[in-house]
Design an enzyme around this catalytic site. Structure first.
Site, mmCIF file in Angstrom:
data_model
loop_
_atom_site.group_PDB
_atom_site.id
_atom_site.type_symbol
_atom_site.label_atom_id
_atom_site.label_comp_id
_atom_site.label_asym_id
_atom_site.label_seq_id
_atom_site.Cartn_x
_atom_site.Cartn_y
_atom_site.Cartn_z
ATOM 1 N N ASP A 130 43.539 38.326 46.964
ATOM 2 C CA ASP A 130 44.033 39.247 45.948
ATOM 3 C C ASP A 130 45.275 38.680 45.281
ATOM 4 O O ASP A 130 46.065 37.959 45.913
ATOM 5 C CB ASP A 130 44.375 40.602 46.572
ATOM 6 N N MET A 131 45.461 39.047 44.018
ATOM 7 C CA MET A 131 46.662 38.633 43.294
ATOM 8 C C MET A 131 47.711 39.735 43.384
ATOM 9 O O MET A 131 47.381 40.923 43.344
ATOM 10 C CB MET A 131 46.323 38.335 41.830
ATOM 11 N N ARG A 181 37.644 36.657 40.465
ATOM 12 C CA ARG A 181 37.556 38.068 40.083
ATOM 13 C C ARG A 181 38.571 38.286 38.970
ATOM 14 O O ARG A 181 39.756 37.983 39.125
ATOM 15 C CB ARG A 181 37.890 38.986 41.255
ATOM 16 N N GLY A 185 45.003 44.132 35.887
ATOM 17 C CA GLY A 185 46.320 43.972 36.494
ATOM 18 C C GLY A 185 46.946 45.324 36.724
ATOM 19 O O GLY A 185 46.850 46.214 35.869
ATOM 20 N N ALA A 186 47.602 45.508 37.878
ATOM 21 C CA ALA A 186 48.091 46.833 38.265
ATOM 22 C C ALA A 186 49.565 46.867 38.613
ATOM 23 O O ALA A 186 50.028 47.807 39.248
ATOM 24 C CB ALA A 186 47.275 47.341 39.454
ATOM 25 N N HIS A 224 36.652 49.454 35.295
ATOM 26 C CA HIS A 224 35.941 50.713 35.064
ATOM 27 C C HIS A 224 35.999 51.074 33.582
ATOM 28 O O HIS A 224 35.533 52.143 33.189
ATOM 29 C CB HIS A 224 36.574 51.841 35.878
ATOM 30 N N ARG A 286 46.296 53.285 41.789
ATOM 31 C CA ARG A 286 45.024 53.795 41.285
ATOM 32 C C ARG A 286 45.258 54.966 40.337
ATOM 33 O O ARG A 286 44.579 55.109 39.327
ATOM 34 C CB ARG A 286 44.128 54.252 42.442
#
Length: 333
Positions: A130-131, A181, A185-186, A224, A286
């Protein structure tokens, strides 16, 4: 504004103390995190496989500075790998370098991560890295390339479309033949490093995704966003690309209706299943990504309050036998 506020809360110790101590918040988090134990993750993988979905399982945690905690995280992943093999599940794993000890020292990271990679090779399981935030982007890619140079091939990395550097990183991964993947970006990043406008992020996402689908090695398209998904659909249709050459990836509990729709159209779909005690920052991110997620959580909190329970009983009256009294959308959105 709401997104930045939620991202701030994800990093706030005081907010974490208040919210994680609330039973209602922990209950609502089950929409996005199936539980805290390995058995919870294995159960969720099995349910996903039954629906035709493949899975990626992630033991939540990052920024570990204690050797014993980092070793315990590696032990947990080894346990997951063994269970995946024993129960013949269609799943791989996803982890963070900082969870394995990157902030302790590089030698320890190699030793601790090496145990996981060796078991993954024994069980023929793919490992995704994961980044994290932009402070770790180059360090993550450097560590990945070192592993690649040492002959590891059952590994892949995550790249974030909102970072301005990502086009170059995508080209490099295509050159290596590594699996990528791609996601939006979060993390909260400054304008000098990341695009801030959603339309610009979508534009970059679709551009680099086209490269990955045409020239990359089985990319995972993690989104999504229906505008992006429709763009991918058009791209593969006009170019006659085999749907087996890539997969869509979505988060556990998010847009289950869209997951089912894509499966029905013949696309490969993988669901990202996180679990563990460190669910709070994951949940906040999220919620920051989609306002609909916040609405779902609010409905869950209201439902489980005494007033909400009373309202639910009223809704489930004999004159309304089909009322959805548990607060969930009937289309699983």
């Amino acid at each position: 504004m709401i997104r930045r506020g939620l991202l701030f809360l994800s990093e706030s110790p005081s907010a974490k103390k208040v919210l994680t101590g609330t039973p209602l918040t922990r209950s609502a988090s089950r929409r996005f995190v199936p539980g805290e134990e390995v058995n919870d993750a294995i159960r969720a993988i099995g349910e996903a496989n039954e629906q035709g979905l493949t899975a990626t399982v992630n033991y939540l945690g990052e920024a570990v500075t204690n050797r014993d905690q980092a070793r315990a995280a590696a032990d947990t992943y080894i346990q997951i790998l063994d269970r995946i093999r024993e129960e013949d599940l269609d799943a791989n794993i996803s982890l963070k370098f900082t969870q394995m000890g990157q902030d302790i020292d590089e030698a320890f990271l190699r030793e601790n991560l090496g145990r996981v990679l060796e078991r993954a090779a024994e069980t023929d399981t793919f490992v995704r890295f994961d980044m994290e935030g932009s402070d770790y982007t180059q360090r993550t890619l450097d560590a990945f390339e070192e592993l690649w140079a040492n002959g590891w091939r059952n590994i892949g990395v995550v790249l974030q479309a909102y970072l301005k550097r990502t086009a170059g990183d995508v080209r490099r991964m295509i050159e290596l033949g590594a699996r990528v993947r791609i996601c939006k970006g979060a993390y909260a990043e400054p304008p000098k490093l990341a695009f801030q406008e959603m339309e610009r992020i979508r534009e970059n996402f679709l551009e680099v995704t086209g490269w990955l689908i045409s020239d990359g090695n089985y990319p995972g398209i993690a989104t999504h966003d229906e505008q992006i998904i429709d763009g991918v659909r058009r791209y593969v249709r006009t170019r006659g690309i085999d749907l087996a050459d890539f997969e869509f990836q979505m988060l556990y509990g998010v847009r289950r209706d869209l997951q089912e729709e894509l499966l029905a159209e013949g696309y490969n779909v993988r669901v990202y299943i996180p679990f563990g005690e460190k669910w709070y920052p994951y949940l906040m991110r999220r919620l920051a990504e989609r306002p609909e997620n916040m609405a779902f959580m609010v409905r869950s909190l209201v439902k489980e309050s005494p007033l909400g329970a009373l309202w639910g009983r009223k809704r489930r009256s004999p004159t309304h036998p089909k009322a959805d009294g548990d607060g969930r959308r009937t289309d699983h959105g």
